[in-house]
Write an enzyme that holds these catalytic residues in place. Structure first.
Site, PDB file in Angstrom:
ATOM      1  CG  HIS A   1      -9.182  14.875  -5.476  1.00  0.00           C
ATOM      2  ND1 HIS A   1      -9.219  16.220  -5.776  1.00  0.00           N
ATOM      3  CD2 HIS A   1      -7.980  14.668  -4.870  1.00  0.00           C
ATOM      4  CE1 HIS A   1      -8.085  16.794  -5.384  1.00  0.00           C
ATOM      5  NE2 HIS A   1      -7.322  15.870  -4.824  1.00  0.00           N
TER       6      HIS A   1
ATOM      7  CG  ASP B   1     -18.341  13.760 -10.470  1.00  0.00           C
ATOM      8  OD1 ASP B   1     -17.202  13.411 -10.100  1.00  0.00           O
ATOM      9  OD2 ASP B   1     -18.566  14.277 -11.577  1.00  0.00           O
TER      10      ASP B   1
END
Length: 454
Positions: free
Chosen positions: A155, A363
């Site tokens: 992730h 991110d």
């Protein structure tokens, strides 16, 4: 149909899944309900010894959790996972703290979890392991005799080779990843970084169809950008904007335009840079003073880690400085909240906001960016200002892109967003909604599991 087994650091128990409607948890629970499945991981509890897993079933889903000792948790979770891998994967080498003791705990806990999971598996299961805490899981399951197809999804970002190689024993991580049958990343950039490491440091090969051969293993790797339940968020926002909490926020604005940021309190989110950029905006565009408010919600996490406590203090000081320099008797330019809100409340806040400021320094994806777009009023949508270093920027290229390291660029992006005419706002919003509907959470899940099972 094969049973799905999800393995994650924390298990989303039924009550938690209900609270997270529309997010990753619901997307995974839906898959478990469809085929019957098992969710396995750490219980969140600490004990003196590591007991047998606690197993229970509800609504066709089996949950199995394991307690950890304090020492194992400190080394595996607070230590190697979050003091070494998290900063490394987010390009913060200055914050990376590696010790061999933490690495040993990381390997040991993955082995303990694999030994607890292996007896619960059936021969035809599909096993889907999630995130950086559990990179060695497939390797340990293979050692325990598991022959099932095992997939892994990261992730977070995956760093370039020059950054990855600063981690001692990084070759062991590459070998562990190659024990999976399928490795998934958020973006093509992450996938390319993995391929580069396999080619240049593992002596592996990459075929034209994406197959990887390294460490005497054949596997597949691909980019599987995670999505949201777009329609659920849109419907939620439409109702939530009428809620008491949203009405209170709207009344407090007194006609001013709202700029919103919603993040976990983490150094990867670029919050210090964001506050400074907002100050640059007020400096550079004084006509907007007393006509906008910046609401930053930053939910505190890992409050036991010194770096996070220090970040919280610095942000409080920066918010106070901005308020002290620009506030007027009837106007506070910035509202900084260290508390959490329900997803429903946030959806209402998003719909009220003219601009979302999503400017992480790095991110993996950033689902807030996607949720903001989905929450907008189709007749009067707001504008997303997005960092190019968020994985979401690969898909949401109709956002206003701004480099968070350049405060003047972010200030200019805010001015552009606030002054954008309705027609352009609608055009950009529609383009992004096409992407969100196509790359939904269900599409992500089905794409990954389809690749794993084939």
């Amino acid at each position: 149909m094969s049973r799905l087994v999800i393995v994650s650091n924390r298990v989303a128990l039924p009550a938690e899944a209900a609270q997270r409607s529309g997010g990753l948890v619901t997307g995974l629970v839906d898959a478990l309900h469809q085929a019957g499945g098992l969710w396995f991981g750490w219980s969140g509890k600490l004990g003196e010894t590591t007991p047998e897993p606690n197993v229970f079933e509800t609504e066709r889903v089996t949950y199995a959790t394991v307690d950890l000792t304090r020492a194992d948790h400190d080394g595996y979770y607070s230590g190697f996972s979050n003091a070494a891998l998290w900063p490394l994967f987010h390009y913060r080498l200055d914050l990376m703290n590696f010790t061999r003791r933490d690495l040993a705990a990381y390997r040991r806990v993955n082995a303990v979890l694999a030994d607890a999971l292996a007896p619960l598996l059936s021969p035809s299961d599909l096993v889907w392991v999630h995130d950086y805490h559990l990179i060695p899981m497939a390797e340990e399951l293979r050692r325990a005799g598991a022959t099932q197809r095992i997939g892994f999804f990261l992730h977070t970002p995956f760093p370039s080779l020059g950054v990855l190689a600063t981690l001692p024993h990084y070759g062991d991580l590459l070998k562990s990843l190659c024990a999976y049958d399928l490795v998934g990343f958020q973006t093509v950039e992450d996938l390319t970084a993995f391929h580069d490491a396999i080619l240049r440091r593992a002596g592996g090969t990459i075929s034209s169809d994406g197959h990887v051969h390294a460490f005497d293993r054949d596997l597949r790797a691909g980019a599987f950008p995670i999505g949201i339940d777009t329609e659920a968020i849109a419907e939620m926002a439409s109702g939530a904007v009428k809620s008491r909490t949203a009405r209170r926020l709207q009344e407090s604005l007194r006609g001013r335009k709202l700029i919103i940021g919603v993040d976990r309190l983490d150094y990867s989110k670029g919050l210090e840079h964001r506050f400074k950029a907002f100050a640059a905006f007020l400096d550079g565009y004084p006509a907007y003073r007393n006509h906008v408010r910046f609401l930053q919600i930053a939910t505190a996490t890992r409050s036991d880690v010194p770096e996070y406590r220090a970040l919280r203090q610095r942000l409080g000081a920066l918010a106070g400085d901005v308020a002290g320099r620009y506030a007027e008797l009837d106007w506070a330019p910035i509202q900084y909240l260290n508390r959490s809100f329900s997803q429903r409340s946030l959806a209402g806040f998003f719909r009220l906001s003219r601009v979302a400021l999503v400017t992480p320094l790095r991110d993996g994806m950033n689902l807030v960016a996607k949720e903001y777009v989905a929450a907008q009023n189709p007749d009067d949508p707001g504008v997303l200002v997005l960092s190019p270093f968020a994985g979401a920027a690969y898909e949401l290229d109709a956002a206003v892109i701004a480099n968070p390291y350049d405060p003047d660029a972010v200030a200019e992006a805010l001015q552009t967003a606030l002054g954008m005419p309705l027609g352009e706002r609608c055009e950009r919003w529609r383009a992004m909604m096409v992407v969100l509907r196509r790359n939904s959470i269900a599409a992500w899940r089905e794409s990954f599991l389809g690749a794993l099972s084939s």
